[in-house]
Design a protein around this motif. Sequence first.
Motif, mmCIF file in Angstrom:
data_model
loop_
_atom_site.group_PDB
_atom_site.id
_atom_site.type_symbol
_atom_site.label_atom_id
_atom_site.label_comp_id
_atom_site.label_asym_id
_atom_site.label_seq_id
_atom_site.Cartn_x
_atom_site.Cartn_y
_atom_site.Cartn_z
ATOM 1 N N LEU A 17 -52.942 2.109 -21.007
ATOM 2 C CA LEU A 17 -52.213 2.637 -20.454
ATOM 3 C C LEU A 17 -50.482 1.335 -20.216
ATOM 4 O O LEU A 17 -49.942 1.529 -20.549
ATOM 5 N N TYR A 18 -51.297 0.266 -20.878
ATOM 6 C CA TYR A 18 -50.227 -0.694 -20.376
ATOM 7 C C TYR A 18 -50.716 -1.661 -21.728
ATOM 8 O O TYR A 18 -51.625 -2.184 -21.735
ATOM 9 N N PRO A 19 -49.906 -1.287 -23.167
ATOM 10 C CA PRO A 19 -50.140 -1.712 -24.577
ATOM 11 C C PRO A 19 -50.057 -3.648 -23.726
ATOM 12 O O PRO A 19 -49.356 -4.001 -23.799
ATOM 13 N N ILE A 20 -51.524 -4.243 -24.887
ATOM 14 C CA ILE A 20 -50.223 -6.152 -24.661
ATOM 15 C C ILE A 20 -50.692 -6.141 -25.915
ATOM 16 O O ILE A 20 -50.857 -5.926 -26.966
ATOM 17 N N GLN A 21 -50.270 -7.529 -26.200
ATOM 18 C CA GLN A 21 -51.124 -8.095 -26.986
ATOM 19 C C GLN A 21 -52.444 -8.304 -27.986
ATOM 20 O O GLN A 21 -52.519 -9.094 -27.067
ATOM 21 N N GLY A 22 -52.187 -8.128 -28.975
ATOM 22 C CA GLY A 22 -53.605 -8.326 -29.870
ATOM 23 C C GLY A 22 -53.787 -9.929 -30.560
ATOM 24 O O GLY A 22 -52.550 -10.033 -30.845
#
Length: 399
Positions: free
Chosen positions: A256-261
Amino acid sequence: MTKPLFVFGVARAGTNLIAGMLNAHPNVELALDPLLPFFKALRTALLIASGDRNLQAKFPSEAPFQDGYYDSQGYRLLDLVLTGRLDVPMGDENETLSAAIADRAALEAPEFARRLRDVNGQTFTDVLDQVFDRVSSARLSNVVWRGVKEVWTTEFIPLLARAYPEARFIIVRRDPRGIVASLLALAKKNPSQAAHTISYMRHWRKEGAVGAALMNDKFLDGRVMMLSYETVASDPEQGVKSLCAFLDLDLDRAMLYPIQGTGGAGDGNSSFGKIVGVSNISVERWRNVLSAAMIQTIEFFCGADMRLEGYALVGSLPTLLNEAITEIVRDADLSPGAWRSDFGTMEANLAHEEARWRLLSGAPEALRDADEIRRHFLFESYFYRLRAAVFPNPQPAIS
């Protein structure tokens, strides 16, 4: 052993958001948009391998990706990609492709890009295998799915699926009015990002037709997911459940909390400003930022396909061309921005669009030309599905 994962969609369709959500899961690692040069080079290699000199002349290596409409060579190129193979030999581009891939990746992830500058091989399979090997991080031991997010290249799915039997594919779909609103806002902030709005509309329509064909392909059964951006943005918890079910992953609310991959998305990548988490703020924004004429134009080009996918139109089906639509198309023709993929004149393009509506609404006995149907709808099966959805009781063709 990790399995390949691909996320596809039209640019500005919300693919960055989905990539960011997936990257927030501990078992997924996605890179963001490194492979546009790869797919262009692969298209050229497939054209050369076909031996079709007419197609090669029509679609040089520098040509943008095509929507396939209104020229039999358009759908022949599409067929060539859909039935192609990944293990075709590399040509003269072998020495320059790695640099092109790295330069493209650097737009989002410079560190990842540095790891791509030595990829090489005898075939396109070799190159893509090496790209996947470099999509890695400290989470390496936990990763189940590793892959890339790309735009404009959905028709390469069958080719990739044949090369990677364990691969899965997610196609992100978004209301074309939202896509155009995002494109126009981005171009206002950064004019170098401006593009031909009519080409965007036609590419959106093409992806819907290709996606429908893929979803009906038994070989791809269970391996392709069509995902609505609006559904995820409006109900992110259900979106997380759908993604995890498709990929056989345990639910993880971190999504629910998109991150930098690895080149992934850290936010929704909205043209209107930063979005934290997953929000529905952009779902209906087009209503306030697009002119009535632009909305009518989008519905003229995409209305039948929008109806099929469940997008409500502002008005009735706009089957007839009018001056407001013509003016929008004329403006786009005069100021196409950085790229366009239509090869005809504005007048020819509009004539084909009118013919498309006539074919959809016309009497069944008038439908005898398979080439005409393919030129206007790409797939005969899609034409009849579209026709049944918007004109279940067709009348004689519009005069």
